[in-house]
Design an enzyme around this catalytic site. Structure first.
Site, mmCIF file in Angstrom:
data_model
loop_
_atom_site.group_PDB
_atom_site.id
_atom_site.type_symbol
_atom_site.label_atom_id
_atom_site.label_comp_id
_atom_site.label_asym_id
_atom_site.label_seq_id
_atom_site.Cartn_x
_atom_site.Cartn_y
_atom_site.Cartn_z
ATOM 1 N N LYS A 274 -8.307 7.500 -19.033
ATOM 2 C CA LYS A 274 -8.656 8.069 -20.335
ATOM 3 C C LYS A 274 -7.460 7.994 -21.299
ATOM 4 C CE LYS A 274 -12.545 8.707 -18.275
ATOM 5 N NZ LYS A 274 -12.414 9.185 -16.954
ATOM 6 N N TYR B 225 -16.277 17.691 -14.798
ATOM 7 C CA TYR B 225 -16.750 16.305 -14.743
ATOM 8 C C TYR B 225 -17.746 16.147 -13.582
ATOM 9 C CZ TYR B 225 -16.704 11.361 -13.625
ATOM 10 O OH TYR B 225 -17.089 10.094 -13.312
ATOM 11 N N ASP C 243 -7.075 19.760 -13.683
ATOM 12 C CA ASP C 243 -7.405 18.428 -14.212
ATOM 13 C C ASP C 243 -7.084 18.452 -15.704
ATOM 14 O OD1 ASP C 243 -8.669 16.216 -15.317
ATOM 15 O OD2 ASP C 243 -10.357 16.280 -13.929
ATOM 16 N N ARG D 234 0.851 -1.207 0.000
ATOM 17 C CA ARG D 234 0.000 0.000 0.000
ATOM 18 C C ARG D 234 0.880 1.249 0.000
ATOM 19 N NH1 ARG D 234 -1.747 1.777 4.612
ATOM 20 N NH2 ARG D 234 -2.284 -0.254 5.466
HETATM 21 C C1 LIG Z 1 -12.143 15.237 -16.625
HETATM 22 C C2 LIG Z 1 -12.270 14.068 -15.696
HETATM 23 N N1 LIG Z 1 -11.642 14.108 -14.500
HETATM 24 C C3 LIG Z 1 -11.716 13.068 -13.631
HETATM 25 C C4 LIG Z 1 -12.466 11.948 -13.915
HETATM 26 C C5 LIG Z 1 -12.543 10.832 -12.915
HETATM 27 O O1 LIG Z 1 -11.722 9.791 -13.293
HETATM 28 P P1 LIG Z 1 -11.990 8.217 -12.957
HETATM 29 O O2 LIG Z 1 -13.210 7.822 -13.705
HETATM 30 O O3 LIG Z 1 -10.720 7.581 -13.423
HETATM 31 O O4 LIG Z 1 -12.181 8.135 -11.484
HETATM 32 C C6 LIG Z 1 -13.120 11.865 -15.149
HETATM 33 C C7 LIG Z 1 -13.917 10.669 -15.487
HETATM 34 O O5 LIG Z 1 -14.648 10.640 -16.455
HETATM 35 C C8 LIG Z 1 -13.028 12.955 -16.053
HETATM 36 O O6 LIG Z 1 -13.654 12.947 -17.250
#
Ligand SMILES: Cc1ncc(COP(=O)(O)O)c(C=O)c1O
Length: 379
Positions: free
Chosen positions: A195, A98, A170, A46
């Site tokens: 992604k 998101y 992000d 971990r």
């Molecule tokens: C722009 C963005 N940030 C964060 C996330 C969250 O990521 P995860 O689905 O890997 O937890 C997403 C998920 O679609 C996203 O599109």
């Protein structure tokens, strides 16, 4: 090293025990110690894992940062950043992001006493009135999910930094191939590696990259204390994905441009949201801070009814109807009922996310097949 070379080689050393060119998957929960406290830098998985460590180093290089930290998902990485805060702290976040990030902020952290201000950041100046002595974090996505708005990272950093406010960006939509927020003044970069970094729709993973060692130590403490760490197999998949990010992104960008321009010319289309259009309000900033416009876009139909949108969503044959984005295959999505369903309707509509909005993640298939598929589905 140039970015394409870094994507393949950064942080990677042949395995010392065998010379294996690919980083092994260290599928272990613990490490044998020669005496209590005497170990080879690894005590318990971990806290540390060699496959994860190689990936964290690679990610740091690729985002031009000093430190990388990996998490079991993008939202776990978001959660770790928010855990830096204490009750009474305030966050200025973009009003277009998101849905899962919004849900985490409003449903979990708000009740812990963190105050959020959701602001239109297309003009960075808009955040100024919300900065006070309690403001600890500015949170932005750019391009935003799903409206493809562009936020000026350098301008946000210039406003927040003198006040000691952290800026977390992000960078999931752009990927490090198109944009490097740390170079523009951000303190922390976040990716849902699920992604573009992973790129093959076969892993859930998240990461943070940053320069400040004290901040890294705080986030490492959170990472090991909370335990939302990825398994070594998932780290391996992201490592493998990174090696082709540049070739995939070039094709995502090229296909994305063809699709965006084609959609704009279709009579049934209302509006296309893609940041590569010269008349996009954020075009000049996108040109300044990005190296390409990517394969993400959204559009509305002239018939702005949910029924018309649902008909398109269920008529594509190459574009698969699914959540997520950034994989090699093209995906079509209905944010109002899928990725952004957790945002209350009034809030969604107020921020421009209509019921009929359709989001595309343009993949790397032959673009003619993608064009034909959308034409037959939209009519
Ligand atoms: C722009 C963005 N940030 C964060 C996330 C969250 O990521 P995860 O689905 O890997 O937890 C997403 C998920 O679609 C996203 O599109």
């Amino acid at each position: 090293m140039k970015l394409s070379t870094k994507l393949i080689h950064a942080g990677i050393e042949p395995d010392p025990s065998t010379g294996a060119i690919m980083t092994p998957i260290y599928q272990t929960s613990t490490y044998v110690q020669s005496a209590p406290g005497q170990n080879k830098g690894y005590e318990y998985a971990r806290s540390q894992n060699p496959t994860r460590k190689v990936l964290e180093t690679a990610l740091a290089h690729i985002e031009n940062g000093k430190h990388g930290l990996c998490f079991s998902s993008g939202v776990a990485a978001t959660d770790a950043v928010l855990r830096l805060l204490v009750p009474g702290d305030e966050v200025i976040a973009a009003n277009d992001m998101y849905g899962g990030t919004y849900r985490l902020f409003t449903k979990l952290f708000e009740k812990m006493g963190i105050k959020f201000h959701f602001i239109n950041m297309q003009n960075a100046e808009n955040i100024k009135p919300y900065i006070n002595a309690n403001t600890k974090l500015i949170w932005a996505e750019t391009p935003t999910n799903p409206l493809m708005n562009i936020i000026d990272i350098a301008a946000l950093a210039a406003i927040g930094k003198p006040k000691g406010v952290l800026l977390c960006v992000d960078n999931t939509f752009a990927s490090p191939y198109l944009q490097n927020p740390l170079d523009l003044g951000a303190d922390i970069v976040l990716h849902s590696a699920t992604k573009y970094l992973g790129g093959h729709s076969d892993v859930i993973h998240g990461c943070l990259v940053l320069n400040d060692t004290e901040l890294r130590d705080q986030l490492y403490f959170i990472q090991k204390s909370v335990g939302a760490v990825p398994g070594p197999q998932d780290c391996f998949l992201v490592l493998r994905g990174l090696k082709t990010l540049h070739v995939r992104m070039d094709r995502h960008c090229a296909n994305g441009e063809v699709i965006a321009r084609m959609l704009r010319d279709l009579p049934a289309i209302g509006k296309v949201y893609w940041c590569g259009f010269e008349d996009h309000p954020g075009y000049a900033i996108a040109k300044k801070q990005m190296r390409g416009f990517g394969g993400m876009m959204s559009f509305t139909l002239k018939d702005d009814s949910p029924e018309a949108a649902l008909k398109v969503l269920s008529s594509t044959k190459v574009f698969a109807l699914a959540e997520s984005l950034g994989g090699v295959e093209s995906l079509i999505n209905h944010p109002a009922t899928m990725t952004h369903a957790s945002i209350p309707r009034e809030e969604r509509i107020r921020n421009g996310l209509s019921d009929s909005l359709i989001r595309l993640s343009v993949g790397i298939e032959d673009v003619e097949d993608l064009v034909d598929d959308l034409r037959q589905a939209i009519g």
